[in-house]
Design an enzyme around this catalytic site. Sequence first.
Site, PDB file in Angstrom:
ATOM      1  N   ASN A 386       0.809  -1.153   0.018  1.00 34.20           N
ATOM      2  CA  ASN A 386       0.022  -0.061  -0.058  1.00 34.20           C
ATOM      3  C   ASN A 386       1.118   1.316   0.059  1.00 34.20           C
ATOM      4  O   ASN A 386       1.027   1.990  -1.171  1.00 34.20           O
ATOM      5  CB  ASN A 386      -0.958   0.079   1.084  1.00 34.20           C
ATOM      6  CG  ASN A 386      -2.234   0.930   1.021  1.00 34.20           C
ATOM      7  OD1 ASN A 386      -1.992   1.977   0.349  1.00 34.20           O
ATOM      8  ND2 ASN A 386      -3.129   0.720   1.660  1.00 34.20           N
ATOM      9  N   ASP A 387       1.438   1.303   1.011  1.00 32.06           N
ATOM     10  CA  ASP A 387       2.343   2.925   1.169  1.00 32.06           C
ATOM     11  C   ASP A 387       3.217   2.712  -0.062  1.00 32.06           C
ATOM     12  O   ASP A 387       3.739   3.882  -0.425  1.00 32.06           O
ATOM     13  CB  ASP A 387       3.067   2.931   2.523  1.00 32.06           C
ATOM     14  CG  ASP A 387       2.147   3.037   3.859  1.00 32.06           C
ATOM     15  OD1 ASP A 387       0.961   3.238   3.440  1.00 32.06           O
ATOM     16  OD2 ASP A 387       2.491   2.927   4.839  1.00 32.06           O
ATOM     17  N   VAL A 388       4.111   1.718  -0.278  1.00 38.63           N
ATOM     18  CA  VAL A 388       5.231   1.641  -1.075  1.00 38.63           C
ATOM     19  C   VAL A 388       4.667   2.053  -2.637  1.00 38.63           C
ATOM     20  O   VAL A 388       5.599   2.189  -3.397  1.00 38.63           O
ATOM     21  CB  VAL A 388       6.124   0.556  -0.995  1.00 38.63           C
ATOM     22  CG1 VAL A 388       6.793   0.265   0.272  1.00 38.63           C
ATOM     23  CG2 VAL A 388       5.325  -0.654  -1.198  1.00 38.63           C
TER      24      VAL A 388
END
Length: 462
Positions: A386-388
């Site tokens: 998600n964040d990456v």
Amino acid sequence: MDDTQQYVYLAGAALFILSIKWMGQVRSSRRGNWAGSLAMILAVAGTLMVMRFSAESVAWIVGAVALGAMIGIPMAVLMPMTAVPQRTALSHAFGGLAAGLVGTAEYLENAPNIPKFVMGALAAEMLLGYLTFTGSLLAFGKLQEIIPTRPIVYPGRNAVTLGTLLLALATAVYLTINPGQEVAVYVLMAASLAFGVFLLMPIGGADMPTVIAILNSYAGLSAAAMGFVLNNKLLIIAGALDGSSGLILSILMCKAMNRSFANVLFGGVGQIVAKTESSTGPAREVKAYTVEDAVTMLEDARLVIVVPGYGMAVAQAQHAVKELAAVLEARGTDVKFAIHPVAGRMPGHMNVLLAEADVSYDNLLELEHVNPLFPEADMAIVLGANDVVNPAARNKPDSPLYGMPILEVDKARTIMIIKRSMNPGFAGIDNDLFYLDNTMMVFGDAKKVMTEIVADFKRISA
Ligand code: NAP
């Protein structure tokens, strides 16, 4: 006997250095692990071989080894892969406490007849050891969610933190000049323990891996100082290696997140994460697809890039995704894996899992090598990441992720996101990627979805 000890230490030091070198590459990392373990055995053997034992000292040594094993073995065996960051933090806490206590014991045994150089090393050992202890315990508590993971901030916190550090440093200098002042040791202990707490309190989730690497560095430097106190060369070498590798790792991680040290330590990043732009704005819609749709889209793909993340680790989907890669490759599709340096919850997390599933090292591509490939990819499969992959890192200056280098999956022709819900990732922020026209959301557990896609492919080709 003393000569033999020096040779044993030399072999140990060489193995420690080789171990770090080998652990830098996925291919040789197992060898690196064995080399490090062997070096540790040599270090302990070398130390014991020159000791004169009494029944009492044997009892203390056996008791300490038994106690350490009773804590260490269950920690290694029982703690799941996903809990390795907090396990590491706990190990640093024990390392820091051991260094601090050895330093205090040495002081109490020898004061006031302590040469200035040794006293300086003792003070450094206690300062670094005790701050590593409380800092690492707090990191453990936050990662294990025993205490709130969000940054704990209050007005004037930087002044309090810096003031405590200055008090600890000033006391260390004072003690070095006046080794007889026992009360200063207790002030140093209290200030160092408090500084560890103040240092970690304002640090939030996304920065924890970097801070753990910094604490690793402090624990190493504390051990090196202890090496000077005890006049043990191997301890100086091992501590210096630990200290410098921890520092280098934290610098690399800061680079991977496009952050500065000062920002990580004093930024209090994350306190705004709970309130995201999209949670206050109008609700947006995503397109949910079925496993059958996913199979149809994958059937004619020539290049597929899989982006694994924390969700793959939680679901233990590495074997299933390896099976999907094999099925696709058998159909002539080129399958690559994109590895982000901070994907998952520890450095190298994705490498370890994919190596366990026997994915060829040649197919694991680092960020800078894989990003130019995304525009050519027919499909990017975002598996529990998600964040990456959050484009906010590129285009939203007010986002806590802004500036972090990301895997540019949004440039692929189609993006398939496999996760269980619309929940955010570690940084707690929404992801615009989910709402793009060329994004298909396939909701479900990563392993379950992967297994179903593989089964569907097998059914088609049967
Ligand atoms: P992430 O941003 O934490 O997102 C993981 C996603 O996986 C979640 O959105 C979650 O969504 C999904 N997920 C969880 N369980 C799943 C399951 N069983 N099946 C399918 N999906 C599942 O992960 P990431 O993209 O890997 O990013 C890593 C983050 O962790 C970064 O912010 C990094 O800074 C931070 N971090 C990294 C390290 C490190 O050293 N690598 C250490 C600590 C923190 P659902 O709940 O909707 O399924």
